[in-house]
Design a protein around this motif. Structure first.
Motif, PDB file in Angstrom:
ATOM      1  N   ASP A  17       0.840  -1.195   0.000  1.00 58.37           N
ATOM      2  CA  ASP A  17       0.000   0.000   0.000  1.00 58.37           C
ATOM      3  C   ASP A  17       0.882   1.254   0.000  1.00 58.37           C
ATOM      4  O   ASP A  17       2.109   1.175   0.047  1.00 58.37           O
ATOM      5  CB  ASP A  17      -0.992  -0.005   1.168  1.00 58.37           C
ATOM      6  CG  ASP A  17      -0.322   0.063   2.542  1.00 58.37           C
ATOM      7  OD1 ASP A  17       0.790   0.631   2.670  1.00 58.37           O
ATOM      8  OD2 ASP A  17      -0.909  -0.454   3.513  1.00 58.37           O
ATOM      9  N   HIS A  18       0.252   2.429  -0.075  1.00 58.46           N
ATOM     10  CA  HIS A  18       0.989   3.682  -0.200  1.00 58.46           C
ATOM     11  C   HIS A  18       1.965   3.895   0.943  1.00 58.46           C
ATOM     12  O   HIS A  18       3.123   4.308   0.728  1.00 58.46           O
ATOM     13  CB  HIS A  18       0.016   4.859  -0.296  1.00 58.46           C
ATOM     14  CG  HIS A  18      -0.674   4.948  -1.619  1.00 58.46           C
ATOM     15  ND1 HIS A  18      -1.341   6.072  -2.036  1.00 58.46           N
ATOM     16  CD2 HIS A  18      -0.797   4.052  -2.631  1.00 58.46           C
ATOM     17  CE1 HIS A  18      -1.851   5.858  -3.241  1.00 58.46           C
ATOM     18  NE2 HIS A  18      -1.540   4.650  -3.614  1.00 58.46           N
ATOM     19  N   ILE A  21       4.978   1.664   0.582  1.00 51.57           N
ATOM     20  CA  ILE A  21       5.871   2.148  -0.482  1.00 51.57           C
ATOM     21  C   ILE A  21       6.664   3.352  -0.005  1.00 51.57           C
ATOM     22  O   ILE A  21       7.862   3.489  -0.300  1.00 51.57           O
ATOM     23  CB  ILE A  21       5.061   2.470  -1.755  1.00 51.57           C
ATOM     24  CG1 ILE A  21       4.511   1.171  -2.366  1.00 51.57           C
ATOM     25  CG2 ILE A  21       5.927   3.208  -2.783  1.00 51.57           C
ATOM     26  CD1 ILE A  21       3.545   1.384  -3.510  1.00 51.57           C
ATOM     27  N   PRO A 212      -0.573  -2.715  -9.777  1.00 52.92           N
ATOM     28  CA  PRO A 212      -0.284  -1.661  -8.795  1.00 52.92           C
ATOM     29  C   PRO A 212       0.018  -2.266  -7.431  1.00 52.92           C
ATOM     30  O   PRO A 212      -0.640  -3.214  -6.993  1.00 52.92           O
ATOM     31  CB  PRO A 212      -1.572  -0.840  -8.777  1.00 52.92           C
ATOM     32  CG  PRO A 212      -2.191  -1.074 -10.119  1.00 52.92           C
ATOM     33  CD  PRO A 212      -1.868  -2.494 -10.462  1.00 52.92           C
ATOM     34  N   GLY A 213       1.022  -1.714  -6.765  1.00 51.68           N
ATOM     35  CA  GLY A 213       1.464  -2.238  -5.493  1.00 51.68           C
ATOM     36  C   GLY A 213       2.737  -3.050  -5.582  1.00 51.68           C
ATOM     37  O   GLY A 213       3.357  -3.361  -4.559  1.00 51.68           O
ATOM     38  N   ALA A 254       8.621   1.392  -7.893  1.00 49.86           N
ATOM     39  CA  ALA A 254       7.263   1.079  -7.444  1.00 49.86           C
ATOM     40  C   ALA A 254       6.267   1.350  -8.562  1.00 49.86           C
ATOM     41  O   ALA A 254       6.369   2.357  -9.280  1.00 49.86           O
ATOM     42  CB  ALA A 254       6.900   1.917  -6.223  1.00 49.86           C
ATOM     43  N   HIS A 256       2.241   1.994  -8.938  1.00 47.77           N
ATOM     44  CA  HIS A 256       1.018   2.236  -8.171  1.00 47.77           C
ATOM     45  C   HIS A 256      -0.101   2.642  -9.124  1.00 47.77           C
ATOM     46  O   HIS A 256       0.070   2.636 -10.349  1.00 47.77           O
ATOM     47  CB  HIS A 256       1.258   3.276  -7.066  1.00 47.77           C
ATOM     48  CG  HIS A 256       1.798   4.591  -7.547  1.00 47.77           C
ATOM     49  ND1 HIS A 256       0.992   5.621  -7.949  1.00 47.77           N
ATOM     50  CD2 HIS A 256       3.081   5.043  -7.682  1.00 47.77           C
ATOM     51  CE1 HIS A 256       1.743   6.650  -8.304  1.00 47.77           C
ATOM     52  NE2 HIS A 256       3.014   6.331  -8.159  1.00 47.77           N
ATOM     53  N   GLU A 257      -1.248   2.975  -8.579  1.00 48.42           N
ATOM     54  CA  GLU A 257      -2.426   3.206  -9.413  1.00 48.42           C
ATOM     55  C   GLU A 257      -2.228   4.325 -10.435  1.00 48.42           C
ATOM     56  O   GLU A 257      -2.818   4.303 -11.518  1.00 48.42           O
ATOM     57  CB  GLU A 257      -3.634   3.549  -8.523  1.00 48.42           C
ATOM     58  CG  GLU A 257      -4.105   2.416  -7.626  1.00 48.42           C
ATOM     59  CD  GLU A 257      -4.830   1.313  -8.380  1.00 48.42           C
ATOM     60  OE1 GLU A 257      -5.091   1.480  -9.590  1.00 48.42           O
ATOM     61  OE2 GLU A 257      -5.131   0.275  -7.751  1.00 48.42           O
ATOM     62  N   LEU A 283       4.183   9.350  -4.794  1.00 46.37           N
ATOM     63  CA  LEU A 283       3.133   9.338  -3.778  1.00 46.37           C
ATOM     64  C   LEU A 283       3.435  10.451  -2.793  1.00 46.37           C
ATOM     65  O   LEU A 283       4.571  10.913  -2.685  1.00 46.37           O
ATOM     66  CB  LEU A 283       3.121   7.993  -3.065  1.00 46.37           C
ATOM     67  CG  LEU A 283       2.814   6.776  -3.952  1.00 46.37           C
ATOM     68  CD1 LEU A 283       3.012   5.485  -3.177  1.00 46.37           C
ATOM     69  CD2 LEU A 283       1.417   6.864  -4.520  1.00 46.37           C
TER      70      LEU A 283
END
Length: 285
Positions: A17-18, A21, A212-213, A254, A256-257, A283
């Motif tokens: 998750d954010h 990361i 993502p992730g 990373a 991610h979305e 992020l």
């Protein structure tokens, strides 16, 4: 640092998750600070043991520890590999850096249980002009191959597409560098080596889907000659069998979305990815 036998240590691909990361980002930036320290310190006449202590000083300044030392009993903070040493060179006070050497420095950090891992290479100024130009060519191609792999992580759909992109790039050169197949990139997170393996060459299988992730270490290792290698009696130092030079670069990335973010680069990879038309998306830090 690599997965030792080409196989990652976990049994499933972990998605982060954010906040997780962001914790890896902090560890990865400590590794980048180690790289900066090593770049500033390396010169003809310095020992690889002294360079290892530079890394230790940076780790201590940041309240972090190396994730290399003690890993399967590895005895140092970093891996420092000169010329024909492909990977896992053990730093020593008796190994002296010489002008014109091609030196690959693989470094890691763990902070609050989350891992950073990345590598870079340099050609030490001085020495024979023809030799240093050859070594710089190998270094430049290896670094560029890493960024081709990072760009593929942003634009393609499967983990295997990263290796396919690296393979296509490296094999476009004449003479063609050798792609080392015995050592791979890997997932990373609460352990240094996790699934999936990230190959640096094309295979029939495209591997697992990029999701993502995922946080991956993309790390091509190239040789000027053949990829065949031998591990020395210390159980770690791996050298090219034909004595040719080897080079290693590694980035921690990373997905991610909203896009990719190169955790091991302060700018998130923006400058290096601009030629590919890719803008990394951080992020909230």
């Amino acid at each position: 640092m690599h997965s030792w036998d080409g196989q990652a240590s976990s049994v499933a691909i972990q998605l982060w998750d954010h906040q997780e990361i962001l914790k890896m980002r902090r560890a990865a930036l400590i590794v980048h600070a180690i790289h900066d320290g090593l770049r500033g310190a390396i010169h003809p006449g310095i020992s690889t043991g002294e360079l290892d202590r530079v890394a230790l000083n940076v780790l201590e300044e940041h309240g972090a520890k190396s994730n290399f030392i003690g890993y399967y009993d590895y005895p140092a903070q970093t891996c420092i590999s000169r010329n024909a040493v492909m990977v896992h060179g053990i730093p020593s006070d008796t190994e002296i850096v010489e002008a014109g050497d091609l030196v690959s420095m693989d470094c890691g950090a763990v902070l609050d249980g989350y891992h950073g891992d990345s590598a870079f290479s340099v050609v030490v100024p001085g020495g024979d002009k023809t030799l240093t130009e050859r070594r710089q060519r190998l270094c430049d191609i290896t670094e560029a191959a890493m960024w081709v792999g990072v760009a593929a992580m942003a634009t393609e759909s499967h983990v295997g597409d990263i290796g396919r992109a690296i393979d296509g790039f490296v094999t476009s050169f004449t003479p063609e560098p050798g792609i080392v197949e015995d050592f791979t990139g890997h997932g990373i997170g609460t352990a240094m080596h996790m699934d999936p393996d990230v190959l640096n060459y094309a295979t029939r299988s495209r591997g697992p889907k990029l999701r993502p992730g995922m946080v991956l270490c993309i790390e091509p290792i190239l040789t000027e000659g053949k990829q065949d290698n031998v591990t020395l009696e210390d159980g770690w130092t791996t050298v090219t069998q034909d004595g040719s030079d080897a080079c290693h670069w590694e980035a921690q990335v990373a997905l991610h979305e909203d896009g990719i973010w190169v955790l091991s680069e302060p700018d998130g990879g923006a400058a290096a990815l601009e030629p590919f038309g890719i803008t990394p998306v951080p992020l909230g830090e």
